[in-house]
Design an enzyme around this catalytic site. Sequence first.
Site, PDB file in Angstrom:
ATOM      1  N   ARG A 136      -9.918  -8.346 -12.781  1.00 11.30           N
ATOM      2  CA  ARG A 136      -9.499  -7.022 -13.256  1.00 11.30           C
ATOM      3  C   ARG A 136      -8.481  -7.096 -14.413  1.00 11.30           C
ATOM      4  NH1 ARG A 136      -7.722  -3.368  -8.097  1.00 11.30           N
ATOM      5  NH2 ARG A 136      -5.691  -4.364  -8.111  1.00 11.30           N
ATOM      6  N   LYS A 192     -10.972   1.536  -4.819  1.00  8.90           N
ATOM      7  CA  LYS A 192     -10.365   2.822  -4.432  1.00  8.90           C
ATOM      8  C   LYS A 192      -9.819   3.604  -5.609  1.00  8.90           C
ATOM      9  CE  LYS A 192      -7.309   1.222  -1.619  1.00  8.90           C
ATOM     10  NZ  LYS A 192      -6.034   1.312  -2.163  1.00  8.90           N
ATOM     11  N   ARG A 240      -0.533   3.501   4.559  1.00 11.12           N
ATOM     12  CA  ARG A 240      -0.937   2.104   4.580  1.00 11.12           C
ATOM     13  C   ARG A 240      -0.510   1.413   5.878  1.00 11.12           C
ATOM     14  NH1 ARG A 240      -1.347   0.955  -1.174  1.00 11.12           N
ATOM     15  NH2 ARG A 240      -2.189  -1.110  -1.581  1.00 11.12           N
ATOM     16  N   ARG A 281      -1.529  -9.885  -0.250  1.00 10.63           N
ATOM     17  CA  ARG A 281      -1.864  -8.454  -0.144  1.00 10.63           C
ATOM     18  C   ARG A 281      -3.013  -8.229   0.827  1.00 10.63           C
ATOM     19  NH1 ARG A 281      -2.827  -7.388  -6.120  1.00 10.63           N
ATOM     20  NH2 ARG A 281      -3.531  -5.315  -5.576  1.00 10.63           N
ATOM     21  N   ARG A 330      -2.532  -6.975 -14.109  1.00  9.36           N
ATOM     22  CA  ARG A 330      -1.398  -6.466 -13.334  1.00  9.36           C
ATOM     23  C   ARG A 330      -0.602  -7.662 -12.830  1.00  9.36           C
ATOM     24  NH1 ARG A 330      -3.366  -2.179  -8.857  1.00  9.36           N
ATOM     25  NH2 ARG A 330      -1.993  -3.422  -7.547  1.00  9.36           N
TER      26      ARG A 330
HETATM   27  P1  AMP Z   1      -1.987  -0.458  -4.940  1.00 12.02           P
HETATM   28  O1  AMP Z   1      -1.969  -0.111  -6.389  1.00 12.02           O
HETATM   29  O2  AMP Z   1      -2.401   0.689  -4.064  1.00 12.02           O
HETATM   30  O3  AMP Z   1      -2.766  -1.730  -4.656  1.00 12.02           O
HETATM   31  O4  AMP Z   1      -0.462  -0.774  -4.545  1.00 12.02           O
HETATM   32  C1  AMP Z   1       0.277  -1.788  -5.171  1.00 12.02           C
HETATM   33  C2  AMP Z   1       1.469  -2.191  -4.322  1.00 12.02           C
HETATM   34  O5  AMP Z   1       2.336  -1.060  -4.136  1.00 12.02           O
HETATM   35  C3  AMP Z   1       1.148  -2.668  -2.911  1.00 12.02           C
HETATM   36  O6  AMP Z   1       0.777  -4.032  -2.878  1.00 12.02           O
HETATM   37  C4  AMP Z   1       2.466  -2.400  -2.192  1.00 12.02           C
HETATM   38  O7  AMP Z   1       3.436  -3.379  -2.530  1.00 12.02           O
HETATM   39  C5  AMP Z   1       2.936  -1.092  -2.824  1.00 12.02           C
HETATM   40  N1  AMP Z   1       2.469   0.121  -2.085  1.00 12.02           N
HETATM   41  C6  AMP Z   1       1.635   1.107  -2.545  1.00 12.02           C
HETATM   42  N2  AMP Z   1       1.439   2.047  -1.609  1.00 12.02           N
HETATM   43  C7  AMP Z   1       2.173   1.663  -0.531  1.00 12.02           C
HETATM   44  C8  AMP Z   1       2.367   2.216   0.770  1.00 12.02           C
HETATM   45  N3  AMP Z   1       1.788   3.363   1.163  1.00 12.02           N
HETATM   46  N4  AMP Z   1       3.179   1.535   1.621  1.00 12.02           N
HETATM   47  C9  AMP Z   1       3.779   0.385   1.260  1.00 12.02           C
HETATM   48  N5  AMP Z   1       3.628  -0.193   0.057  1.00 12.02           N
HETATM   49  C10 AMP Z   1       2.829   0.441  -0.843  1.00 12.02           C
END
Ligand code: AMP
Length: 212
Positions: A124, A13, A85, A167, A156
Amino acid sequence: MICIFLGAPGSGKGTQAKKVCAAFGMKYIGTGEILRDNVASGTELGKRVKVTLVAGHLVDDKTMIQIIEEKIKKEDSFLMDGFPRTVPQAEALDGLFEKYGKKVNTVIFLDVDAREVTKRILGRFSCPSCGKDYNVYTDDIKDRLCPSDGAQLIQRSDDTEETVRERIEEYSRKTAPLKEFYENRRSLINVRGTGSPSEIFERITEALDNKN
Ligand code: AMP
């Protein structure tokens, strides 16, 4: 144009969303990136969400909705990566769009199965020096050094095996239902997320061109 990108963690994404933003002149709004930046710079928000991120859980809806309202209210053309989300976040987003007179054009769902996303996440890496992202399974990486500048690549902190499992479970429980939510509104486009990054990008741009 207003776009939402849905997909499991590791579905590609983020990479695709940034390319689409560059190609279509949209502002990139990535909630994961916003949260990680806050953790890195030690803001109040960052201190509050750090443990949640490291554990692979979702940050609470109220916090996320506040963040997104600040980001979208002044923008006309943007792409959201990582928001909504949960169903309550999607419902709140409807309310915000009504409040600010906006409408979602397209929701892209990047379809990749759980086994493949786990492999991708664990492969990654990024360069702390030039900021480029790599994957050890698809890029020619030697000794985990950046092919551009030779810096030691880093992972990360939430890309560990245990956190990835958590996750993906959070995703199946709370985020996957959004597919049906947007399907019911006929705004969802399913895009196969396997193949080379350029093939996937082509599928996405084709879907967006057809829709607009
Ligand atoms: P991502 O980079 O999109 O995989 O997001 C990394 C982490 O940020 C996720 O595992 C969540 O802990 C948090 N996060 C990002 N966006 C959201 C959201 N819309 N709602 C809740 N947690 C979020």
